[in-house]
Design a protein around this motif. Structure first.
Motif, PDB file in Angstrom:
ATOM      1  N   ALA A  56       4.777  -6.012  -4.817  1.00 40.14           N
ATOM      2  CA  ALA A  56       3.314  -6.035  -4.745  1.00 40.14           C
ATOM      3  C   ALA A  56       2.857  -5.253  -3.513  1.00 40.14           C
ATOM      4  O   ALA A  56       3.536  -5.259  -2.478  1.00 40.14           O
ATOM      5  CB  ALA A  56       2.816  -7.478  -4.681  1.00 40.14           C
ATOM      6  N   GLU A  57       1.704  -4.620  -3.644  1.00 39.01           N
ATOM      7  CA  GLU A  57       1.189  -3.725  -2.604  1.00 39.01           C
ATOM      8  C   GLU A  57       1.222  -4.334  -1.179  1.00 39.01           C
ATOM      9  O   GLU A  57       1.709  -3.679  -0.252  1.00 39.01           O
ATOM     10  CB  GLU A  57      -0.249  -3.307  -2.987  1.00 39.01           C
ATOM     11  CG  GLU A  57      -0.817  -2.155  -2.184  1.00 39.01           C
ATOM     12  CD  GLU A  57       0.007  -0.871  -2.278  1.00 39.01           C
ATOM     13  OE1 GLU A  57       0.457  -0.544  -3.387  1.00 39.01           O
ATOM     14  OE2 GLU A  57       0.230  -0.230  -1.218  1.00 39.01           O
ATOM     15  N   PRO A  58       0.748  -5.570  -1.004  1.00 40.55           N
ATOM     16  CA  PRO A  58       0.693  -6.093   0.370  1.00 40.55           C
ATOM     17  C   PRO A  58       2.064  -6.207   1.056  1.00 40.55           C
ATOM     18  O   PRO A  58       2.141  -6.301   2.272  1.00 40.55           O
ATOM     19  CB  PRO A  58       0.097  -7.497   0.196  1.00 40.55           C
ATOM     20  CG  PRO A  58      -0.572  -7.470  -1.124  1.00 40.55           C
ATOM     21  CD  PRO A  58       0.196  -6.526  -1.977  1.00 40.55           C
ATOM     22  N   PHE A  59       3.129  -6.224   0.278  1.00 38.96           N
ATOM     23  CA  PHE A  59       4.456  -6.412   0.872  1.00 38.96           C
ATOM     24  C   PHE A  59       5.235  -5.100   0.985  1.00 38.96           C
ATOM     25  O   PHE A  59       6.354  -5.089   1.497  1.00 38.96           O
ATOM     26  CB  PHE A  59       5.275  -7.404   0.045  1.00 38.96           C
ATOM     27  CG  PHE A  59       4.587  -8.724  -0.188  1.00 38.96           C
ATOM     28  CD1 PHE A  59       4.112  -9.462   0.887  1.00 38.96           C
ATOM     29  CD2 PHE A  59       4.405  -9.216  -1.470  1.00 38.96           C
ATOM     30  CE1 PHE A  59       3.472 -10.670   0.680  1.00 38.96           C
ATOM     31  CE2 PHE A  59       3.763 -10.425  -1.686  1.00 38.96           C
ATOM     32  CZ  PHE A  59       3.298 -11.151  -0.610  1.00 38.96           C
ATOM     33  N   LYS A  60       4.653  -4.020   0.449  1.00 39.66           N
ATOM     34  CA  LYS A  60       5.412  -2.768   0.360  1.00 39.66           C
ATOM     35  C   LYS A  60       5.891  -2.275   1.713  1.00 39.66           C
ATOM     36  O   LYS A  60       7.049  -1.898   1.876  1.00 39.66           O
ATOM     37  CB  LYS A  60       4.573  -1.689  -0.335  1.00 39.66           C
ATOM     38  CG  LYS A  60       4.717  -1.757  -1.850  1.00 39.66           C
ATOM     39  CD  LYS A  60       4.036  -0.608  -2.519  1.00 39.66           C
ATOM     40  CE  LYS A  60       4.243  -0.747  -4.035  1.00 39.66           C
ATOM     41  NZ  LYS A  60       3.257  -0.028  -4.805  1.00 39.66           N
ATOM     42  N   LYS A  61       4.981  -2.277   2.676  1.00 39.46           N
ATOM     43  CA  LYS A  61       5.327  -1.702   3.977  1.00 39.46           C
ATOM     44  C   LYS A  61       6.471  -2.481   4.625  1.00 39.46           C
ATOM     45  O   LYS A  61       7.456  -1.893   5.087  1.00 39.46           O
ATOM     46  CB  LYS A  61       4.079  -1.719   4.876  1.00 39.46           C
ATOM     47  CG  LYS A  61       4.159  -0.730   6.006  1.00 39.46           C
ATOM     48  CD  LYS A  61       2.839  -0.705   6.763  1.00 39.46           C
ATOM     49  CE  LYS A  61       3.087  -0.298   8.193  1.00 39.46           C
ATOM     50  NZ  LYS A  61       1.984  -0.651   9.077  1.00 39.46           N
TER      51      LYS A  61
END
Lengths: 217, 453
Positions: free
Chosen positions: A62-67
């Motif tokens: 999911a986007e919020p965890f990508k980094k």
């Protein structure tokens, strides 16, 4: 019976039996536990398709965890895709599977497989280094994590050594490679490598429970 | 309600806010021997193992990614706060006692017996440093619901008499008096009367038969009493046949938070029986996150069969009423951001309702970065806000929330959970923060458009 015959014959066969029996034992051991009925009024659709959905979607971050998870995720992708390619798209392996199953499929050129194999080993080493250096991973890791890494890497490394032909003759290298595969198959159902089949149960369960609630999966 | 004063910038890295781990304090309840405590913990850990938990406990690949999703780990870098580590003892109990290879684990001593020292140490990890917000459950590549297992591990801890005193006392008071804050039916009635006078609103109480049973949380009754008036205004304006009942008004469920299933069931059954008694078609839950989880998703399971009425969070009720035209609101010319309560949105699935409401209110809605289902928790959920010794850590993790809110530059900050609101108020006071948490329901109640009959 020489080493290669032993490896190809009884060793691999026994390993395959242990793999199947161990997998069934572990899955049955989990599924046989009691499960409480959920009487809450569903909001969304749970069931089989919800399970399938999450089995697929959880392969992606999911986007919020990508980094935060980019590095281990990339390494894990390389490792899993690399393992798939080296096992199932390497022509000599396909010949082996054909002899067993009766049909074949197109493979990748050997040079490409060799390159993928090296990349897979590098990703495996990167993940091991991370496990041994990250405070979080050091804390949560146990024997299973390191041994599973070892039995996964062994067939890869022995396989890569076959064309290089260092230290041993071709037949011996092949025998060692097959024995390392046997070790992997024997260990697979018992330790964390069981995630190869457990992933369908864990993701599927979450899919069924949380899709039923209409909640984020 | 909210004013942003840009003149006073916060220096959050200053010494006074720096984190130091709390002093070890292991609370114990009851006079069990050490062995008995361990035995009780193990027994009740094992009672929770079913196919779902077993697959989760067996499936972890120790990738550690859950640490990156947990506010406690992100803000402290303390590896003990890795979510999967918080359930390590629960996991160990499974592998040693129940798992498919438990025999071998015991035979070869691969998984050692759990000790009292470990259980005491894990009290901090299972209670003080987990709000059961479930953010970690969304990052897990295996799809393991870690938060759900923290709740289950708490059952064993409670039975072993190894939970934080404050939470135990709050839960005990709730079990004994029906309210975690000791609100008696008489006090509830008094406060309703006060609010009815103060806001000049009819508040039906103890009506024998009604379509809707409305309930409140003690936090609202005690700390945010306007919530009672707001609920009444909304249900009246929607033309609902509804009532509060003094024999079933408390929505919070500290039995669930503390890990006592008996108390959890008792609290749920009180509301269920009241709703059945008055022939309610709907039970409307207040602005409270864990109350939603306890009744909407666990209530029927406590009852042992499907509930004969619908269960809705007040935000779902309002969204439906607005969408169906039963309720109308005036436009509000403000920019607003919304804090999603974890148990209502991420874990409860009611994320859309507040967004529908804000759309009807016509506000300039500003979603927080990584908001909605990926929201950072306020830090006070899961009973953590009651645990005094966890305050320092709770304030520490609140910084993430402050950053999220401030990034929106919204004029108003709203939520639909009184427990979140309490946690925000406390941290606001601690930091001298400019934002004050407001109630979405109260904004609706303050802006109802009177319908001409």
């Amino acid at each position: 019976m020489d080493l290669l015959e032993f490896a190809r014959g009884p060793a691999l066969q026994t390993a395959a039996y242990i793999l199947v029996a161990g997998t069934i034992w572990r899955i049955v051991g989990i599924v046989m536990l009691k499960e409480k009925a959920d009487y809450s009024e569903p909001r969304g659709r749970g069931g089989f398709f919800a399970a399938l959905k999450v089995i697929w979607t959880r392969a992606f971050t999911a986007e919020p965890f990508k980094k935060a998870t980019m590095y281990p995720k990339m390494m894990a992708y390389v490792m899993h895709i690399g393992l798939f390619a080296t096992i199932f798209l390497f022509t000599p392996h396909i010949v082996f599977f054909e002899g067993w199953m009766g049909f074949d499929w197109p493979g990748l050129p050997n040079s490409v497989i060799f390159f993928i194999g090296v990349a897979t080993v590098i990703s495996g080493v990167a993940l091991l280094v991370r496990r041994m250096t990250s405070p979080v991973l050091k804390m949560i890791s146990n024997f299973d994590d390191y041994f599973s890494w070892f039995v996964t890497m062994l067939p890869l490394i022995t396989g890569l050594l076959i064309p290089v032909r260092v230290l041993f003759q071709y037949e011996d290298l092949l025998a060692i490679h097959i024995l390392s595969v046997a070790l992997l198959l024997i260990w697979l159902p018992f330790g964390k490598l069981g995630h190869a089949f457990l992933v369908f149960i864990t993701r599927g369960t979450t899919g069924m429970v949380f899709e039923r609630r209409g909640a984020r999966t | 309600m909210t004013t942003v004063d840009g003149r006073h910038r916060l220096d959050r890295e200053a010494e006074r806010i720096a984190y130091k781990p709390p002093e070890a304090r292991h609370d114990k309840q009851g006079d069990m021997s050490t062995d008995e405590r361990v035995e009780h913990a193990m027994h009740h850990f094992v009672k929770n193992f079913n196919t779902q938990t077993a697959s989760y406990l067996d499936g972890c690949v120790h990738c550690g990614m859950c640490a990156d999703a947990c506010h406690y780990h992100v803000r402290t870098d303390d590896p003990r706060y890795t979510p999967i580590w918080k359930i390590e003892l629960f996991k160990r109990a499974y592998k040693r006692e129940v798992g498919p290879f438990a025999f071998f684990y015991r035979l070869f001593g691969f998984k050692k017996k759990i000790t009292i020292d470990q259980l005491e140490e894990w009290q901090h990890l299972l209670y003080d440093s987990c709000t059961v917000c479930g953010r970690c459950s969304l990052v897990c590549p295996m799809g393991i619901d870690i938060a759900g297992m923290v709740s289950m591990a708490r059952h064993g801890m409670f039975k072993a008499g190894l939970i934080p005193h404050e939470l135990h006392e709050t839960a005990k008071r709730a079990a004994e008096t029906g309210s975690p804050l000791g609100i008696t039916p008489e006090k509830f009635e008094e406060r309703l009367e006060w609010m009815a006078d103060e806001h000049e609103v009819d508040i039906p109480l103890n009506i024998e038969k009604a379509d809707v049973l409305a309930v409140m949380s003690s936090i609202e009754i005690q700390k945010y009493p306007e919530s009672m008036a707001a609920t009444a205004k909304i249900l009246n304006a929607a033309g609902e046949s509804w009532t509060f009942r003094s024999d079933g008004f408390e929505a919070t469920n500290f039995g669930m938070l503390s890990g006592n299933t008996d108390w959890q069931k008792e609290a749920s059954m009180k509301l269920i029986n009241t709703a059945i008694k008055i022939g309610a078609k709907k039970l409307v839950l207040p602005e409270c996150g864990h109350a939603y989880m306890a009744m909407r998703w666990m209530g029927a399971n406590m009852y042992g069969k499907p509930l004969p009425f619908k269960v809705q969070h007040i935000s779902e009720y309002i969204a439906d009423a607005l969408n169906e035209g039963r309720l109308k609101v005036k436009k509000v010319d403000k920019s607003v951001t919304f804090h999603d309560p974890c148990q209502v949105s991420r874990r409860g699935g009611a994320t859309q309702a507040p967004r529908d409401i804000l759309k009807h209110l016509g506000v300039d809605f500003r979603e927080m970065p990584n908001g909605g289902d990926y929201n950072w928790c306020c830090g006070g959920g899961g009973g953590v806000v009651t645990i005094k010794r966890a305050d320092e850590l709770r304030h520490r993790v609140f910084k993430l929330k402050m950053d999220q809110v401030e990034a929106t530059e919204a004029e108003e900050l709203l939520s639909s959970c009184a427990n979140c609101r309490q946690s925000f108020d406390d941290s606001q006071q601690h930091f001298g923060w400019d934002y004050t948490m407001g109630s979405l329901m109260e904004m609706v109640a303050d802006n109802i458009e009177e319908q001409r009959s």
